[in-house]
Design a protein around this motif. Structure first.
Motif, PDB file in Angstrom:
ATOM      1  N   ARG A  98       0.235   8.055   7.308  1.00 27.87           N
ATOM      2  CA  ARG A  98      -1.002   7.925   6.529  1.00 27.87           C
ATOM      3  C   ARG A  98      -0.831   6.873   5.432  1.00 27.87           C
ATOM      4  N   VAL A  99      -1.841   6.024   5.284  1.00 26.70           N
ATOM      5  CA  VAL A  99      -1.813   4.923   4.317  1.00 26.70           C
ATOM      6  C   VAL A  99      -3.004   5.059   3.369  1.00 26.70           C
ATOM      7  N   ARG A 100      -2.787   4.762   2.109  1.00 30.08           N
ATOM      8  CA  ARG A 100      -3.899   4.682   1.166  1.00 30.08           C
ATOM      9  C   ARG A 100      -4.260   3.202   1.000  1.00 30.08           C
ATOM     10  N   TRP A 101      -5.318   2.792   1.681  1.00 29.80           N
ATOM     11  CA  TRP A 101      -5.745   1.390   1.654  1.00 29.80           C
ATOM     12  C   TRP A 101      -6.557   1.128   0.389  1.00 29.80           C
TER      13      TRP A 101
ATOM     14  N   PHE B 117       0.846  -1.187   0.000  1.00 28.34           N
ATOM     15  CA  PHE B 117       0.000   0.000   0.000  1.00 28.34           C
ATOM     16  C   PHE B 117       0.882   1.238   0.000  1.00 28.34           C
ATOM     17  N   ARG B 118       0.407   2.295  -0.615  1.00 30.41           N
ATOM     18  CA  ARG B 118       1.156   3.547  -0.695  1.00 30.41           C
ATOM     19  C   ARG B 118       1.117   4.279   0.647  1.00 30.41           C
TER      20      ARG B 118
ATOM     21  N   ARG C  35       8.904   7.424  -3.699  1.00 31.73           N
ATOM     22  CA  ARG C  35       7.618   7.034  -3.143  1.00 31.73           C
ATOM     23  C   ARG C  35       7.822   6.027  -2.009  1.00 31.73           C
ATOM     24  N   TYR C  36       6.888   6.028  -1.061  1.00 31.74           N
ATOM     25  CA  TYR C  36       6.969   5.135   0.085  1.00 31.74           C
ATOM     26  C   TYR C  36       5.827   4.119   0.022  1.00 31.74           C
ATOM     27  N   PHE C  37       6.147   2.889   0.406  1.00 28.44           N
ATOM     28  CA  PHE C  37       5.148   1.818   0.413  1.00 28.44           C
ATOM     29  C   PHE C  37       5.278   0.994   1.697  1.00 28.44           C
ATOM     30  N   ALA C  38       4.139   0.466   2.147  1.00 33.73           N
ATOM     31  CA  ALA C  38       4.129  -0.486   3.260  1.00 33.73           C
ATOM     32  C   ALA C  38       3.792  -1.849   2.671  1.00 33.73           C
TER      33      ALA C  38
ATOM     34  N   VAL D 180       9.213   0.616   2.346  1.00 32.10           N
ATOM     35  CA  VAL D 180      10.105   0.700   1.193  1.00 32.10           C
ATOM     36  C   VAL D 180      10.037   2.096   0.598  1.00 32.10           C
ATOM     37  N   LYS D 181      11.206   2.614   0.225  1.00 29.71           N
ATOM     38  CA  LYS D 181      11.282   3.848  -0.554  1.00 29.71           C
ATOM     39  C   LYS D 181      11.893   3.484  -1.903  1.00 29.71           C
TER      40      LYS D 181
END
Length: 217
Positions: free
Chosen positions: A143-146, A7-8, A166-169, A160-161
């Protein structure tokens, strides 16, 4: 069976600084451990164990002026960096033994690498808040975009970058048999040609029977 969901993330300015610090500390511990093992190999000494490296390069290093800043990030992130090095060595040796495709020996990480990552396990006590934010130790609520629901409680999360900044979980979740896709009948494509009688989509090549050539003889 394990599945990975990504997720972003949208960290704030302060959280991006904290994540950069975590990326850097994890990279330093990884490189210090790799250097210690390479030095031992060159000197003909026993291969340093992960527990010994953890004590020397994390616990004791935090009490030195040179590495005191390691205490500014979650200890779990640093421990997982050592686990990543263990995995890199295992993949390298398994490749030499023919147990898996060959990969190169572990290499030193650079801050200029296009991908930076840190991993948090359950021991880090990360969580998803009531407001659906990702709470990370010593970083804050990000903040996460689910885009979809997680099928079960994740066991780990990797932040992760990428090269675009951009960052991701990335979450790892366990799945049961009911969540596995049903088995389907395999489909095969066939290409008739001149060099071979047929070439199948799985790479199989069928030689021409050459009936006319045999009849001529």
């Amino acid at each position: 069976m394990q599945l990975r969901y990504s997720f972003r993330l949208y960290p704030s300015t302060g959280q991006r600084t904290a994540l950069a610090r975590a990326f850097g500390c994890a990279r330093v511990v990884y490189n210090d451990a790799l250097r210690a093992r390479e030095t031992a190999r060159e000197q003909g000494l026993p291969f340093p164990k992960t527990g010994d490296l953890s004590k020397r390069l994390i616990t004791e290093a935090k009490n030195t002026p040179k590495r005191a800043w390691l205490g500014e990030v979650s200890a779990v992130v640093l421990q997982q960096s050592l686990r990543d090095l263990d995995t890199a060595y295992k993949n390298f040796f398994d490749g030499l033994k023919g147990k898996r495709p060959k990969v190169g020996a572990p290499r030193y990480k650079s801050k200029r690498d296009t991908r930076q990552a840190v991993r948090f396990t359950a021991n880090a006590r990360w969580s998803i808040t009531a407001g659906r934010k990702l709470r990370l130790p010593k970083i804050g609520d990000v903040r996460v975009r689910w885009s979809r629901m997680l099928p079960s409680t994740p066991s780990t999360v990797t932040v992760v970058k990428d090269s675009a900044g951009r960052y991701f979980a990335s979450f790892v979740v366990e799945t049961g048999p009911s969540e596995v896709l049903p088995t389907t009948a395999p489909e095969l494509g066939i290409d008739l040609g001149l060099g071979h009688f047929a070439v199948l989509s799985d790479g199989t090549k069928v030689d021409s029977p050459r009936f006319l050539r045999r009849a001529e003889k």
